[in-house]
Scaffold this motif. Structure first.
Motif, PDB file in Angstrom:
ATOM      1  N   TYR A  51       0.852  -1.191   0.000  1.00  0.00           N
ATOM      2  CA  TYR A  51       0.000   0.000   0.000  1.00  0.00           C
ATOM      3  C   TYR A  51       0.884   1.236   0.000  1.00  0.00           C
ATOM      4  CZ  TYR A  51       1.036   0.299   4.981  1.00  0.00           C
ATOM      5  OH  TYR A  51       1.672   0.389   6.181  1.00  0.00           O
ATOM      6  N   ASP A  52       0.304   2.347  -0.377  1.00  0.00           N
ATOM      7  CA  ASP A  52       0.981   3.632  -0.270  1.00  0.00           C
ATOM      8  C   ASP A  52      -0.064   4.660   0.119  1.00  0.00           C
ATOM      9  OD1 ASP A  52      -0.268   4.295  -2.771  1.00  0.00           O
ATOM     10  OD2 ASP A  52       1.437   3.459  -3.836  1.00  0.00           O
ATOM     11  N   ASN A  53       0.309   5.908   0.052  1.00  0.00           N
ATOM     12  CA  ASN A  53      -0.633   6.941   0.505  1.00  0.00           C
ATOM     13  C   ASN A  53      -1.545   7.446  -0.614  1.00  0.00           C
ATOM     14  OD1 ASN A  53       0.976   8.572  -1.006  1.00  0.00           O
ATOM     15  ND2 ASN A  53       1.816   9.743   0.691  1.00  0.00           N
ATOM     16  N   GLY A  54      -1.505   6.797  -1.759  1.00  0.00           N
ATOM     17  CA  GLY A  54      -2.413   7.140  -2.847  1.00  0.00           C
ATOM     18  C   GLY A  54      -1.894   8.196  -3.802  1.00  0.00           C
ATOM     19  N   ARG A  55      -0.831   8.889  -3.460  1.00  0.00           N
ATOM     20  CA  ARG A  55      -0.304   9.931  -4.345  1.00  0.00           C
ATOM     21  C   ARG A  55       0.790   9.420  -5.264  1.00  0.00           C
ATOM     22  NH1 ARG A  55       0.951  14.475  -0.028  1.00  0.00           N
ATOM     23  NH2 ARG A  55       2.843  13.289  -0.226  1.00  0.00           N
ATOM     24  N   TYR A  56       1.320   8.259  -4.965  1.00  0.00           N
ATOM     25  CA  TYR A  56       2.430   7.713  -5.739  1.00  0.00           C
ATOM     26  C   TYR A  56       2.060   6.327  -6.234  1.00  0.00           C
ATOM     27  CZ  TYR A  56       4.630  11.428  -3.094  1.00  0.00           C
ATOM     28  OH  TYR A  56       4.916  12.619  -2.530  1.00  0.00           O
ATOM     29  N   SER A  57       2.872   5.786  -7.094  1.00  0.00           N
ATOM     30  CA  SER A  57       2.597   4.450  -7.608  1.00  0.00           C
ATOM     31  C   SER A  57       3.643   3.452  -7.116  1.00  0.00           C
ATOM     32  CB  SER A  57       2.570   4.481  -9.140  1.00  0.00           C
ATOM     33  OG  SER A  57       3.804   4.962  -9.631  1.00  0.00           O
ATOM     34  N   ALA A  58       4.236   3.706  -5.975  1.00  0.00           N
ATOM     35  CA  ALA A  58       5.280   2.829  -5.444  1.00  0.00           C
ATOM     36  C   ALA A  58       4.758   1.417  -5.206  1.00  0.00           C
ATOM     37  CB  ALA A  58       5.858   3.408  -4.155  1.00  0.00           C
ATOM     38  N   SER A  59       3.540   1.295  -4.689  1.00  0.00           N
ATOM     39  CA  SER A  59       3.003  -0.039  -4.417  1.00  0.00           C
ATOM     40  C   SER A  59       2.782  -0.808  -5.725  1.00  0.00           C
ATOM     41  CB  SER A  59       1.724   0.037  -3.595  1.00  0.00           C
ATOM     42  OG  SER A  59       0.746   0.803  -4.248  1.00  0.00           O
ATOM     43  N   ALA A  60       2.334  -0.139  -6.764  1.00  0.00           N
ATOM     44  CA  ALA A  60       2.126  -0.803  -8.051  1.00  0.00           C
ATOM     45  C   ALA A  60       3.457  -1.272  -8.638  1.00  0.00           C
ATOM     46  CB  ALA A  60       1.415   0.122  -9.028  1.00  0.00           C
ATOM     47  N   ARG A  61       4.480  -0.462  -8.526  1.00  0.00           N
ATOM     48  CA  ARG A  61       5.807  -0.865  -9.024  1.00  0.00           C
ATOM     49  C   ARG A  61       6.349  -2.040  -8.219  1.00  0.00           C
ATOM     50  NH1 ARG A  61      10.098   0.083 -12.090  1.00  0.00           N
ATOM     51  NH2 ARG A  61      12.175  -0.049 -11.194  1.00  0.00           N
ATOM     52  N   ALA A  62       6.189  -1.996  -6.908  1.00  0.00           N
ATOM     53  CA  ALA A  62       6.654  -3.099  -6.061  1.00  0.00           C
ATOM     54  C   ALA A  62       5.888  -4.377  -6.396  1.00  0.00           C
ATOM     55  CB  ALA A  62       6.492  -2.750  -4.590  1.00  0.00           C
ATOM     56  N   TRP A  63       4.568  -4.264  -6.666  1.00  0.00           N
ATOM     57  CA  TRP A  63       3.762  -5.421  -7.063  1.00  0.00           C
ATOM     58  C   TRP A  63       4.356  -6.061  -8.311  1.00  0.00           C
ATOM     59  CZ3 TRP A  63       1.185  -6.448 -11.617  1.00  0.00           C
ATOM     60  CH2 TRP A  63       0.313  -7.535 -11.615  1.00  0.00           C
ATOM     61  N   TRP A  64       4.645  -5.223  -9.308  1.00  0.00           N
ATOM     62  CA  TRP A  64       5.206  -5.738 -10.561  1.00  0.00           C
ATOM     63  C   TRP A  64       6.559  -6.397 -10.317  1.00  0.00           C
ATOM     64  CZ3 TRP A  64       9.483  -5.367 -13.573  1.00  0.00           C
ATOM     65  CH2 TRP A  64       9.383  -5.924 -14.853  1.00  0.00           C
ATOM     66  N   MET A  65       7.393  -5.774  -9.503  1.00  0.00           N
ATOM     67  CA  MET A  65       8.726  -6.329  -9.229  1.00  0.00           C
ATOM     68  C   MET A  65       8.615  -7.706  -8.566  1.00  0.00           C
ATOM     69  SD  MET A  65      11.154  -4.345 -10.339  1.00  0.00           S
ATOM     70  CE  MET A  65      12.564  -4.852  -9.382  1.00  0.00           C
TER      71      MET A  65
END
Length: 92
Positions: A32-46
């Motif tokens: 999860y993240d705070n909704g302003r960034y896509s860090a969680s989506a990138r980590a999911w892909w990784m």
């Protein structure tokens, strides 16, 4: 840096970050993240690209979770010792 070297570097980096004794290949990972960034989506892909299939992104992030009145705590957790081995998923 060519693509193969970049993939190898990412594989090494992910495995190094995950082998600090807290994640294993059999663990379910919720990102999860705070909704302003896509860090969680990138980590999911990784994680998916490197062989971990039981990984998900919390829709709406932590702010939505809290807004829905779901449980949150700040308890100190001592994780069991674990080992994560990254394996490249060529299908991704």
């Amino acid at each position: 840096m060519n693509r193969d070297l970049l993939v190898l570097w990412q594989l090494h980096h992910l495995q190094h970050r995950c082998t600090r004794g807290i994640l294993s290949n059999g663990d379910r990972i919720i990102l999860y993240d705070n909704g302003r960034y896509s860090a969680s989506a990138r980590a999911w892909w990784m994680f998916r690209a490197f062989g971990h299939t039981d990984v998900a992104v919390l829709e709406g992030g932590l702010s939505k979770w809290r807004a829905e009145g779901r449980p949150v705590d700040n308890a100190v957790v001592t994780p069991n010792e674990a080992r994560f081995t990254a394996r490249l998923n060529p299908a991704l």
